[in-house]
Design a protein around this motif. Structure first.
Motif, PDB file in Angstrom:
ATOM      1  N   SER A 268     -44.407  17.578  -3.709  1.00  0.00           N
ATOM      2  CA  SER A 268     -45.023  15.938  -4.501  1.00  0.00           C
ATOM      3  C   SER A 268     -45.092  16.635  -6.020  1.00  0.00           C
ATOM      4  O   SER A 268     -44.964  15.156  -6.143  1.00  0.00           O
ATOM      5  N   LYS A 269     -44.019  17.520  -6.223  1.00  0.00           N
ATOM      6  CA  LYS A 269     -44.082  18.024  -7.884  1.00  0.00           C
ATOM      7  C   LYS A 269     -43.039  17.819  -7.791  1.00  0.00           C
ATOM      8  O   LYS A 269     -42.609  17.889  -9.072  1.00  0.00           O
ATOM      9  N   ALA A 270     -41.525  18.201  -7.072  1.00  0.00           N
ATOM     10  CA  ALA A 270     -40.970  17.820  -8.067  1.00  0.00           C
ATOM     11  C   ALA A 270     -39.948  16.605  -8.729  1.00  0.00           C
ATOM     12  O   ALA A 270     -39.142  17.255  -9.564  1.00  0.00           O
ATOM     13  N   ALA A 271     -40.817  15.592  -8.969  1.00  0.00           N
ATOM     14  CA  ALA A 271     -40.344  14.140  -9.769  1.00  0.00           C
ATOM     15  C   ALA A 271     -40.799  14.627 -10.489  1.00  0.00           C
ATOM     16  O   ALA A 271     -40.411  13.881 -11.790  1.00  0.00           O
ATOM     17  N   LEU A 272     -41.674  15.255 -11.246  1.00  0.00           N
ATOM     18  CA  LEU A 272     -41.708  16.158 -12.600  1.00  0.00           C
ATOM     19  C   LEU A 272     -41.514  16.823 -12.580  1.00  0.00           C
ATOM     20  O   LEU A 272     -42.099  17.334 -14.124  1.00  0.00           O
ATOM     21  N   ALA A 273     -39.893  17.248 -12.906  1.00  0.00           N
ATOM     22  CA  ALA A 273     -39.599  18.433 -13.323  1.00  0.00           C
ATOM     23  C   ALA A 273     -38.188  18.072 -14.466  1.00  0.00           C
ATOM     24  O   ALA A 273     -38.485  19.798 -15.017  1.00  0.00           O
ATOM     25  N   PHE A 274     -39.321  16.786 -14.992  1.00  0.00           N
ATOM     26  CA  PHE A 274     -38.381  16.493 -16.602  1.00  0.00           C
ATOM     27  C   PHE A 274     -39.368  16.868 -17.369  1.00  0.00           C
ATOM     28  O   PHE A 274     -38.726  16.499 -18.519  1.00  0.00           O
ATOM     29  N   ARG A 275     -40.603  17.410 -16.891  1.00  0.00           N
ATOM     30  CA  ARG A 275     -41.815  17.042 -17.963  1.00  0.00           C
ATOM     31  C   ARG A 275     -41.741  19.006 -18.256  1.00  0.00           C
ATOM     32  O   ARG A 275     -41.470  19.916 -16.970  1.00  0.00           O
ATOM     33  N   TYR A 276     -42.058  18.667 -19.203  1.00  0.00           N
ATOM     34  CA  TYR A 276     -42.826  20.052 -20.033  1.00  0.00           C
ATOM     35  C   TYR A 276     -43.959  20.867 -18.901  1.00  0.00           C
ATOM     36  O   TYR A 276     -44.606  19.567 -19.103  1.00  0.00           O
ATOM     37  N   PRO A 277     -44.313  21.713 -19.167  1.00  0.00           N
ATOM     38  CA  PRO A 277     -45.670  22.433 -18.171  1.00  0.00           C
ATOM     39  C   PRO A 277     -46.501  21.849 -19.533  1.00  0.00           C
ATOM     40  O   PRO A 277     -45.714  21.948 -21.022  1.00  0.00           O
TER      41      PRO A 277
END
Length: 370
Positions: free
Chosen positions: A60-69
């Motif tokens: 569910s979170k894979a699409a956010l991999a372009f974001r910094y934590p």
């Protein structure tokens, strides 16, 4: 045409640096011996793999991999603090517990002045990070029964001892120290010396209350605990660890830590892993049952297993350890020879699923001609 001469100046510590020696990979052994199936019991990984809850969160979170934590990982640190029952001000999350080890050496040790103490053998990262930081690394041999040399570590410490590392349960022996003995060591150390107890395998002990200093931290201002998500939580490939530190030290570590060293997916996986109590408890059950089975079978094969409080067992085969290791490899079983630990006559086997444990025992029986 002449080869250009490099003008780059490299520190002597880096020139003589020895890389970490990992266990063999499954694909490597498949290719070497033409095997269709290989069982890896060499790196103390979780026998159940990855939690189903964690897998769903990662998807569910894979699409956010372009974001910094989020800088400083406040959600992750809060989840860690709640799971351990400590103040969040004590928690530092890292790219594996290796990063916490590296930060401790960099923050506490003065190059050319201080030294680090540990047992021999021990986790190689303690020594490697001291070396690259220009800090002397001193070691004390394990006791003859493989118990940790806590008294001798206290005797060896002086005002230039910045750090003492103790792994409990120990790797590769599986021996766990008692909390009373660890507390005695902490109180015997010089005032400026930090005792860092590496609890990578603490989840697998029979009685955590007798093995971890976590409940006593409030009265021990010179103690840090290190934990990892690589073993009981099945996240070795995502690299996530933590330190439970004195609050003032944690504050400094958070300030000097490289930004975003814990990636976003590791952060989300860590929070999810802490919530999946069913997977965690099943991991402990499978590991303890498998450990008891392997202890019994290794003893029956005259392999002298060392009693273990971890998710692996060190044993001494009745034949040359190197030959036994290679014989197992040819049969598609990867274990860990311990020559690099200075224990050339011994082998370490990780506890796997029961079918993997049985396959290992069957292959070992063949190799030994039993």
């Amino acid at each position: 045409m002449s080869t250009p001469i490099s003008t780059i100046s490299v520190r002597p510590e880096a020139q003589g640096f020895k890389p970490y020696s990992p266990g063999l990979s499954i694909n490597e052994i498949k290719q070497r011996y033409g095997l269709a199936q290989v069982i890896k019991l060499a790196s103390n990984e979780n026998p159940l793999g990855v939690s189903p809850v964690v897998r769903k969160v990662l998807e569910s979170k894979a699409a956010l991999a372009f974001r910094y934590p989020q800088c400083g990982y406040p959600r992750l640190r809060q989840a860690m603090a709640e799971a351990l029952g400590v103040d969040v001000a004590r928690i530092v999350a890292g790219n594996g517990s290796d990063e916490i080890i590296d930060l401790l050496v960099r923050v506490l040790c003065r190059p050319g002045q201080d030294h680090v103490l540990a047992a021999r053998p021990c986790f190689s990262v303690y020594g490697s990070q001291a070396l690259i930081c220009g800090v002397e690394f001193r070691q004390v041999d394990l006791n003859p029964d493989y118990s940790l040399p806590l008294t001798r570590l206290a005797e060896m410490a002086d005002e230039r001892t910045a750090l003492v590392f103790v792994t409990s349960p120990d790797n590769p022996t599986g021996v766990a120290a008692k909390t009373d003995d660890l507390e005695a060591l902490a109180r015997a150390l010089p005032k400026r010396t930090l005792l860092a107890v590496d609890e990578a395998y603490i989840h697998f002990v029979d009685d955590e209350q007798r093995a971890s200093l976590l409940p006593r931290l409030a009265s021990l201002p010179n103690v840090a605990l290190l934990r990892t998500f690589s073993k009981a939580y099945g996240l070795a490939g995502l690299r996530l660890g933590l330190g439970v530190l004195p609050p003032e030290l944690a504050d400094i570590m958070l300030r000097v830590q490289i930004p975003f060293s814990v990636n976003l997916l590791a952060e989300e996986a860590g929070i999810a892993a802490l919530s999946d109590h069913i997977f965690y408890e099943e991991t402990l059950r499978v590991t303890r049952e498998g450990r008891a089975y392997l202890m019994s079978e290794l003893a029956a094969l005259s392999c002298a297993p060392q009693p273990s409080q971890s998710n692996f067992i060190m044993f001494t085969p009745p034949q040359e350890a190197k030959a036994v290791f290679e014989g197992l490899l040819r049969r598609g079983i990867i274990v860990r020879p311990l020559a690099s630990y200075g224990l050339a006559d011994k082998i370490r086997v990780s506890v796997g699923r029961m079918d993997e444990n049985q396959a290992f025992v069957s292959a070992l029986r063949e190799v030994l001609g039993a």
